[in-house]
Design a protein around this motif. Structure first.
Motif, mmCIF file in Angstrom:
data_model
loop_
_atom_site.group_PDB
_atom_site.id
_atom_site.type_symbol
_atom_site.label_atom_id
_atom_site.label_comp_id
_atom_site.label_asym_id
_atom_site.label_seq_id
_atom_site.Cartn_x
_atom_site.Cartn_y
_atom_site.Cartn_z
ATOM 1 N N GLY A 167 43.937 -37.524 -18.714
ATOM 2 C CA GLY A 167 44.781 -36.553 -18.026
ATOM 3 C C GLY A 167 46.046 -37.122 -17.426
ATOM 4 O O GLY A 167 46.829 -36.398 -16.810
ATOM 5 N N VAL A 168 46.269 -38.436 -17.588
ATOM 6 C CA VAL A 168 47.506 -39.054 -17.085
ATOM 7 C C VAL A 168 48.668 -38.617 -17.977
ATOM 8 O O VAL A 168 48.557 -38.677 -19.204
ATOM 9 C CB VAL A 168 47.388 -40.601 -17.091
ATOM 10 C CG1 VAL A 168 48.717 -41.245 -16.691
ATOM 11 C CG2 VAL A 168 46.271 -41.057 -16.160
ATOM 12 N N LYS A 181 46.398 -29.141 -19.170
ATOM 13 C CA LYS A 181 45.489 -30.175 -18.675
ATOM 14 C C LYS A 181 44.040 -29.886 -19.062
ATOM 15 O O LYS A 181 43.237 -30.811 -19.221
ATOM 16 C CB LYS A 181 45.636 -30.345 -17.158
ATOM 17 C CG LYS A 181 45.067 -29.232 -16.297
ATOM 18 C CD LYS A 181 45.220 -29.612 -14.827
ATOM 19 C CE LYS A 181 44.663 -28.539 -13.900
ATOM 20 N NZ LYS A 181 44.799 -28.919 -12.476
ATOM 21 N N THR A 226 38.188 -38.230 -16.375
ATOM 22 C CA THR A 226 38.595 -37.045 -17.132
ATOM 23 C C THR A 226 38.167 -35.769 -16.431
ATOM 24 O O THR A 226 38.950 -34.815 -16.306
ATOM 25 C CB THR A 226 37.976 -37.078 -18.559
ATOM 26 O OG1 THR A 226 38.372 -38.287 -19.209
ATOM 27 C CG2 THR A 226 38.437 -35.893 -19.385
ATOM 28 N N GLY A 251 40.194 -35.264 -13.361
ATOM 29 C CA GLY A 251 41.557 -34.857 -13.711
ATOM 30 C C GLY A 251 41.726 -33.349 -13.873
ATOM 31 O O GLY A 251 42.842 -32.826 -13.741
ATOM 32 N N ILE A 265 43.608 -39.932 -10.873
ATOM 33 C CA ILE A 265 42.790 -40.152 -12.074
ATOM 34 C C ILE A 265 42.452 -41.638 -12.226
ATOM 35 O O ILE A 265 41.291 -42.002 -12.462
ATOM 36 C CB ILE A 265 43.514 -39.612 -13.323
ATOM 37 C CG1 ILE A 265 43.570 -38.084 -13.277
ATOM 38 C CG2 ILE A 265 42.818 -40.072 -14.604
ATOM 39 C CD1 ILE A 265 44.466 -37.453 -14.326
ATOM 40 N N ARG A 279 48.918 -37.190 -9.316
ATOM 41 C CA ARG A 279 47.874 -36.874 -10.304
ATOM 42 C C ARG A 279 47.420 -38.139 -11.037
ATOM 43 O O ARG A 279 46.216 -38.402 -11.173
ATOM 44 C CB ARG A 279 48.393 -35.838 -11.296
ATOM 45 C CG ARG A 279 47.439 -35.536 -12.444
ATOM 46 C CD ARG A 279 47.962 -34.390 -13.320
ATOM 47 N NE ARG A 279 47.229 -34.303 -14.564
ATOM 48 C CZ ARG A 279 46.022 -33.804 -14.689
ATOM 49 N NH1 ARG A 279 45.400 -33.307 -13.615
ATOM 50 N NH2 ARG A 279 45.405 -33.758 -15.846
#
Length: 392
Positions: free
Chosen positions: A293-294, A2, A386, A389, A334, A330
């Protein structure tokens, strides 16, 4: 992994911003690195520390209390309209804006808000390397709203060159006004709302410093805040209450129109191509969701929500996000941070109209760089998501 994706995301944002820069030779890199470092530290503090948790819980509890007080007035007027155990969006999410707007008016009238905004702006100007006016405007936008903020600096609007006017408008589009923060907190987790508010403040300066770099001389670095016309306390209160109600009605009208139009367009695309319009946009925005970051397996789904926000508004997108119950925490976090801003097509008209109401010529200037405003504000949201994330 990540961390590598986050670095890639920041580089993509910087690359896209640099490619559209007005004057690459004037970019000052030191303030940029300082502000990126601040964003990382603040995101970590808000999302991963007990102090941040305490601050967010405190902020959220204040708004919970305010919303509870607001419901007293709402129930008095509209009690009995809603069926038992139902939660009408207009009554529970939008109408509390009226009460919070009234509180902002009181804080403005008693000179508490102007004092806070002015001196936070002065501190920020030392960090971001921009002028006092730009720094004040960014903080004031988060308090007063994207159109109302220009009234407070209307003496200087007509005197500003195009590049400084752009930065003021970019700040207004990258942030959200305090009067509707409570509404957001009923739709997404408060910690993501607070995190986005803080990160977008610095993100707006970062993107503007690359997209639209310039140096403000000491002679130009003057801040003239327009004092509001002297009114009695109850005149002011009535005005802010009505303004809050107008905002609630406008948001409700836009939701009715946009949700219905998106449903219509989805139906047409589904009937002809076998895929909804939102799903199609999801594929276009999927790479941006991924660099934020997905996980790639959820990137199209997240991209669809991001696109919905840009073509309609953040309320429609937040309602859409609530329907995606299978997304990972997560991905939800984000995307939630990405959604907390006014970066959408309708904001171009709102900001241009607000400036035009104060100075017609400058309003036309804003309308001409409207798409670049949206481009920059969207990159601010991508950057904030971002950075967030990294710690989700």
């Amino acid at each position: 992994m990540k961390y590598l994706v986050a670095i890639l995301g920041v580089l993509v944002v910087f690359g896209l911003t640099y490619a559209a820069s007005n004057n690459r030779h004037k970019i000052r890199y030191r303030p940029l690195f300082v502000m990126i470092a601040l964003q990382v530290v603040l995101a970590f503090a808000l999302l991963n520390t007990s102090v941040g948790e305490f601050l967010i819980r405190g902020f959220a509890s204040i708004f919970e209390s305010l919303l509870a007080y607001a419901s007293e007035g709402i129930n008095f007027v509209f009690g009995g309209i809603a069926n038992d155990k139902t939660s009408p969006f207009f009554l529970n999410v939008l109408l509390p804006i009226v009460f919070i707007s009234a509180l902002i008016g009181i804080l403005q009238y008693t000179k508490i808000l102007p004092f806070i905004v002015k001196y936070i702006g002065l501190v920020l100007s030392k960090i971001n390397g921009m002028g006092k006016l730009e720094s004040y405007n960014a903080v004031a936008s988060a308090i007063l709203g994207q159109s109302e903020v220009f009234i407070s600096v209307k003496k200087q609007i007509g005197l500003l060159p195009k590049h400084r006017l752009y930065t003021l408008c970019a700040s207004a589009m990258s942030t959200v006004s305090m009067s509707i923060v409570g509404a957001y907190m009923q739709m997404i987790e408060p910690k993501f709302v607070v995190t986005a508010l803080v990160l977008n403040l610095f993100g707006g300066f970062i993107i503007s410093s690359i997209l639209n770099p310039y140096v403000v001389t000491k002679e130009e670095d003057i801040l003239e805040v327009q004092e509001e016309e002297k009114q009695s306390f109850f005149e002011m209160l009535g005005e802010y209450i009505l303004d809050g109600f107008k905002v609630a009605i406008i948001v409700a009208a836009m939701l009715i129109g946009f949700v219905a139009l998106i449903a219509l367009i989805n139906g047409i695309f589904d009937g002809i191509f076998g895929i909804s319009f939102q799903s199609l946009l999801g594929y276009i925005f999927a790479p941006f969701a991924f660099v934020m970051g997905v996980p790639w397996s959820e990137a199209v789904e997240a991209g669809s929500i991001m696109a919905t926000k840009m073509v309609s508004n953040e309320f429609v997108a937040m309602l859409d996000l609530a329907k995606h119950t299978t997304m990972s925490p997560r991905a939800v976090g984000i995307v939630s941070v990405f959604l907390v801003s006014f970066a959408n097509f309708s904001s171009i008209g709102i900001i241009a109209g607000a400036v035009k109401g104060l100075h017609e010529k400058q309003g036309n200037v804003v309308a001409r760089f409207g798409l670049k405003l949206l481009y920059g504000a969207t990159l601010v949201s991508v950057l904030s998501a971002t950075i967030a994330g990294l710690f989700l």
